[in-house]
Design a protein around this motif. Structure first.
Motif, PDB file in Angstrom:
ATOM      1  N   ILE B  61       0.808  -1.218   0.000  1.00  0.00           N
ATOM      2  CA  ILE B  61       0.000   0.000   0.000  1.00  0.00           C
ATOM      3  C   ILE B  61       0.847   1.276   0.000  1.00  0.00           C
ATOM      4  O   ILE B  61       0.430   2.307  -0.535  1.00  0.00           O
ATOM      5  CB  ILE B  61      -0.989  -0.016   1.198  1.00  0.00           C
ATOM      6  CG1 ILE B  61      -1.799  -1.338   1.214  1.00  0.00           C
ATOM      7  CG2 ILE B  61      -1.935   1.165   1.148  1.00  0.00           C
ATOM      8  CD1 ILE B  61      -2.527  -1.673  -0.073  1.00  0.00           C
ATOM      9  N   PHE B  63       3.279   2.041  -1.796  1.00  0.00           N
ATOM     10  CA  PHE B  63       3.588   2.460  -3.158  1.00  0.00           C
ATOM     11  C   PHE B  63       2.419   3.227  -3.784  1.00  0.00           C
ATOM     12  O   PHE B  63       2.593   3.928  -4.766  1.00  0.00           O
ATOM     13  CB  PHE B  63       3.954   1.248  -4.018  1.00  0.00           C
ATOM     14  CG  PHE B  63       5.324   0.710  -3.709  1.00  0.00           C
ATOM     15  CD1 PHE B  63       6.399   0.970  -4.552  1.00  0.00           C
ATOM     16  CD2 PHE B  63       5.555  -0.028  -2.554  1.00  0.00           C
ATOM     17  CE1 PHE B  63       7.658   0.488  -4.255  1.00  0.00           C
ATOM     18  CE2 PHE B  63       6.822  -0.516  -2.247  1.00  0.00           C
ATOM     19  CZ  PHE B  63       7.878  -0.261  -3.095  1.00  0.00           C
ATOM     20  N   GLU B  65      -0.005   4.965  -1.607  1.00  0.00           N
ATOM     21  CA  GLU B  65      -0.167   6.166  -0.780  1.00  0.00           C
ATOM     22  C   GLU B  65       0.865   7.226  -1.153  1.00  0.00           C
ATOM     23  O   GLU B  65       0.618   8.419  -1.006  1.00  0.00           O
ATOM     24  CB  GLU B  65      -0.035   5.808   0.701  1.00  0.00           C
ATOM     25  CG  GLU B  65      -1.201   4.982   1.184  1.00  0.00           C
ATOM     26  CD  GLU B  65      -1.324   4.907   2.691  1.00  0.00           C
ATOM     27  OE1 GLU B  65      -0.370   5.241   3.403  1.00  0.00           O
ATOM     28  OE2 GLU B  65      -2.400   4.495   3.158  1.00  0.00           O
ATOM     29  N   ALA B  66       2.015   6.774  -1.641  1.00  0.00           N
ATOM     30  CA  ALA B  66       3.066   7.724  -2.024  1.00  0.00           C
ATOM     31  C   ALA B  66       2.571   8.678  -3.107  1.00  0.00           C
ATOM     32  O   ALA B  66       3.091   9.786  -3.240  1.00  0.00           O
ATOM     33  CB  ALA B  66       4.300   6.982  -2.507  1.00  0.00           C
ATOM     34  N   TYR B  67       1.566   8.274  -3.879  1.00  0.00           N
ATOM     35  CA  TYR B  67       1.043   9.140  -4.929  1.00  0.00           C
ATOM     36  C   TYR B  67      -0.290   9.780  -4.549  1.00  0.00           C
ATOM     37  O   TYR B  67      -1.017  10.272  -5.410  1.00  0.00           O
ATOM     38  CB  TYR B  67       0.937   8.356  -6.242  1.00  0.00           C
ATOM     39  CG  TYR B  67       2.288   7.843  -6.716  1.00  0.00           C
ATOM     40  CD1 TYR B  67       3.273   8.734  -7.153  1.00  0.00           C
ATOM     41  CD2 TYR B  67       2.600   6.485  -6.688  1.00  0.00           C
ATOM     42  CE1 TYR B  67       4.522   8.279  -7.563  1.00  0.00           C
ATOM     43  CE2 TYR B  67       3.852   6.023  -7.090  1.00  0.00           C
ATOM     44  CZ  TYR B  67       4.805   6.924  -7.522  1.00  0.00           C
ATOM     45  OH  TYR B  67       6.044   6.477  -7.912  1.00  0.00           O
ATOM     46  N   LEU B  69      -3.984  10.885  -3.706  1.00  0.00           N
ATOM     47  CA  LEU B  69      -5.301  10.548  -4.269  1.00  0.00           C
ATOM     48  C   LEU B  69      -5.208   9.687  -5.514  1.00  0.00           C
ATOM     49  O   LEU B  69      -5.923   8.711  -5.672  1.00  0.00           O
ATOM     50  CB  LEU B  69      -6.015  11.839  -4.658  1.00  0.00           C
ATOM     51  CG  LEU B  69      -6.936  12.457  -3.636  1.00  0.00           C
ATOM     52  CD1 LEU B  69      -7.611  13.677  -4.252  1.00  0.00           C
ATOM     53  CD2 LEU B  69      -7.996  11.448  -3.195  1.00  0.00           C
ATOM     54  N   TRP B  72      -4.422   6.145  -4.680  1.00  0.00           N
ATOM     55  CA  TRP B  72      -5.579   5.396  -4.167  1.00  0.00           C
ATOM     56  C   TRP B  72      -6.498   4.966  -5.287  1.00  0.00           C
ATOM     57  O   TRP B  72      -7.070   3.877  -5.259  1.00  0.00           O
ATOM     58  CB  TRP B  72      -6.365   6.209  -3.134  1.00  0.00           C
ATOM     59  CG  TRP B  72      -5.916   5.852  -1.772  1.00  0.00           C
ATOM     60  CD1 TRP B  72      -4.891   6.429  -1.084  1.00  0.00           C
ATOM     61  CD2 TRP B  72      -6.411   4.789  -0.946  1.00  0.00           C
ATOM     62  NE1 TRP B  72      -4.725   5.795   0.116  1.00  0.00           N
ATOM     63  CE2 TRP B  72      -5.656   4.798   0.238  1.00  0.00           C
ATOM     64  CE3 TRP B  72      -7.421   3.845  -1.073  1.00  0.00           C
ATOM     65  CZ2 TRP B  72      -5.865   3.900   1.271  1.00  0.00           C
ATOM     66  CZ3 TRP B  72      -7.639   2.945  -0.036  1.00  0.00           C
ATOM     67  CH2 TRP B  72      -6.865   2.980   1.115  1.00  0.00           C
ATOM     68  N   LYS B  73      -6.637   5.869  -6.273  1.00  0.00           N
ATOM     69  CA  LYS B  73      -7.473   5.517  -7.411  1.00  0.00           C
ATOM     70  C   LYS B  73      -6.866   4.307  -8.124  1.00  0.00           C
ATOM     71  O   LYS B  73      -7.576   3.369  -8.490  1.00  0.00           O
ATOM     72  CB  LYS B  73      -7.582   6.730  -8.341  1.00  0.00           C
ATOM     73  CG  LYS B  73      -8.875   6.783  -9.104  1.00  0.00           C
ATOM     74  CD  LYS B  73      -9.001   8.068  -9.926  1.00  0.00           C
ATOM     75  CE  LYS B  73      -9.716   9.167  -9.166  1.00  0.00           C
ATOM     76  NZ  LYS B  73      -9.829  10.434  -9.924  1.00  0.00           N
ATOM     77  N   GLU B  76      -7.535   1.157  -6.060  1.00  0.00           N
ATOM     78  CA  GLU B  76      -8.933   0.708  -6.162  1.00  0.00           C
ATOM     79  C   GLU B  76      -9.204   0.061  -7.517  1.00  0.00           C
ATOM     80  O   GLU B  76      -9.912  -0.944  -7.609  1.00  0.00           O
ATOM     81  CB  GLU B  76      -9.889   1.887  -5.913  1.00  0.00           C
ATOM     82  CG  GLU B  76      -9.892   2.347  -4.459  1.00  0.00           C
ATOM     83  CD  GLU B  76     -11.026   3.322  -4.123  1.00  0.00           C
ATOM     84  OE1 GLU B  76     -11.184   3.649  -2.926  1.00  0.00           O
ATOM     85  OE2 GLU B  76     -11.748   3.762  -5.043  1.00  0.00           O
TER      86      GLU B  76
END
Lengths: 272, 272
Positions: B61, B63, B65-67, B69, B72-73, B76
């Motif tokens: 995760i 990798f 969260e580092a980017y 929003l 996360w997209k 998902e």
């Protein structure tokens, strides 16, 4: 943020209150649910009503991840709002992360650089090379889990290691890590009597104390055993402040609840 | 996913390969960077090329969260793609979370329910009530950190507790928790010799083994000490597969690298 700025803020406000921004959509006033971003609107109102009473805000990241993309947007807006309007207030990403080196570096980047939190909570289980990437970030702080406030703390943290205990080993060992001057520690207030022992190992470090209020724990006990010359404490309260009222007066009620704590803190600081 | 389904998939594919989807934008082929969602496009191509060789996928995760929003997209979309096109493949949110009870429950909700991962990695430091909210989710698995593959594992995990060591205490204690039949464990492959000891404590549990490949560790050693009747192993490889080529042939190269591992696994399964 430099430690001196936090300390000066504590003296200025006569407060070492940290407010946990752990927003649960089931608990916030109904009228906010109709807005575009209820979590952010709630946080903004709480911050506006309490920023003169608190020296730190601590969103627990779980409460944002629980809402997926929307939650991340609320988190980014909340930290953005704090950084823009209250750069003097210390911010804590309560994330309890920790992974192998290059992966911890990515978490450090996300929270301490991209979102620009002043600090992040980190779990110690994976040891030095899982924590040092957080410590490497200049001007930021890493808040290591020492002794937590939950029942499960007794499963491993208080286990005997020779003449010591695991959580004491964590405190002691971490002092030898690179940039350990950027370390703070999570210590649960439900065990105030442990604080005397803890202060023998880390006499000066700032302690983040959850568990005053909903999780139990007495503020005067915490100060008796844990307070230093520089105060050295951030005492967190979440639910007791956020949900002081479920009505339209929630922000005023939060300010009142925070004032009660701040006044108690002021008294305890004067005793020192 | 039920354990039986995972085991049957392992036998069908003659593979216990887990592919770590740890996407670093600095390492993926340049032509993908022009697409709308490079991380997802990369993952999709890797999944399409390797799904007949792997029984599990594991996005770390950090990798994503580092980017922020965008990350996360991508996460998902990646788990959505796996659940839609390959529901037979076991998915692992490598999140290493762990917090007080109600907060762990929010993480469990985010990863195991909302995103519908089959499992999540969890850190044990905060004990029983920080792990049980993950275990409470029916049909899902909690992969507890036992002995990790990094240097820092020796800071605390191998510390002596009486006649035992911390990581062994974690394995042993966790067996007594509610729904412990839903537990698996992370055990670093750099210490294959430890596996014999570990199997004495948890003879049947599935082990997630990182650290074959880039982090060192021999597959045959792992199988010698760790394999059970039901295989009981998920061996992860990330960089060696994902970045086998930096060119337009990256997906084919990934499939080739995965095939090498799968064939080795097939051989080791036949020996059993």
């Amino acid at each position: 943020m430099k430690l001196e700025s936090l300390i000066s803020e504590i003296h200025k406000k006569k407060s070492f209150l940290c407010i946990g921004l752990d927003v649960d959509l089931n608990k916030i006033p109904a009228h906010l649910l109709d807005t575009d971003d209820p979590i952010f609107q709630f946080n903004k109102a709480i911050i506006n009503a309490t920023h003169h009473l608190a020296v730190a805000y601590k969103p627990n990241i779980a409460f944002y991840e629980a809402y997926g993309l929307k939650g991340w947007k609320s988190l980014e807006k909340t930290i953005g709002y704090l950084n823009e309007h209250h750069p003097e207030i210390f911010t804590i990403a309560d994330a309890k992360r920790g992974d192998i080196g290059n992966t911890s570096a990515m978490y450090a980047n996300a929270f301490l650089k991209e979102m620009n939190f002043d600090s992040i909570t980190v779990a110690p289980y994976m040891g030095k090379d899982s924590v040092e990437p957080f410590l490497a970030v200049e001007g930021k702080h890493t808040i290591l889990l020492g002794l937590t406030s939950n029942e499960g703390a007794f499963d491993f943290q208080t286990k005997k290691i020779g003449d010591s205990e695991l959580y004491k080993e964590v405190l002691l060992t971490s002092r030898g890590w690179k940039h350990s001057d950027r370390l703070m520690y999570v210590v649960g207030a439900t065990k105030a009597e442990y604080l005397a022992d803890i202060r023998k190992i880390i006499p000066e470090s700032f302690l983040l104390i959850p568990g005053v209020g909903a999780q139990g724990g007495s503020l005067s006990e915490v100060c008796k055993y844990g307070m230093t010359e520089n105060i050295g404490l951030l005492v967190n309260s979440s639910r007791g402040i956020l949900y002081a009222s479920k009505g339209k007066d929630f922000a005023d009620a939060a300010a009142e609840a925070a004032t009660v704590l701040q006044l108690e803190m002021k008294k305890l600081m004067q005793k020192k």
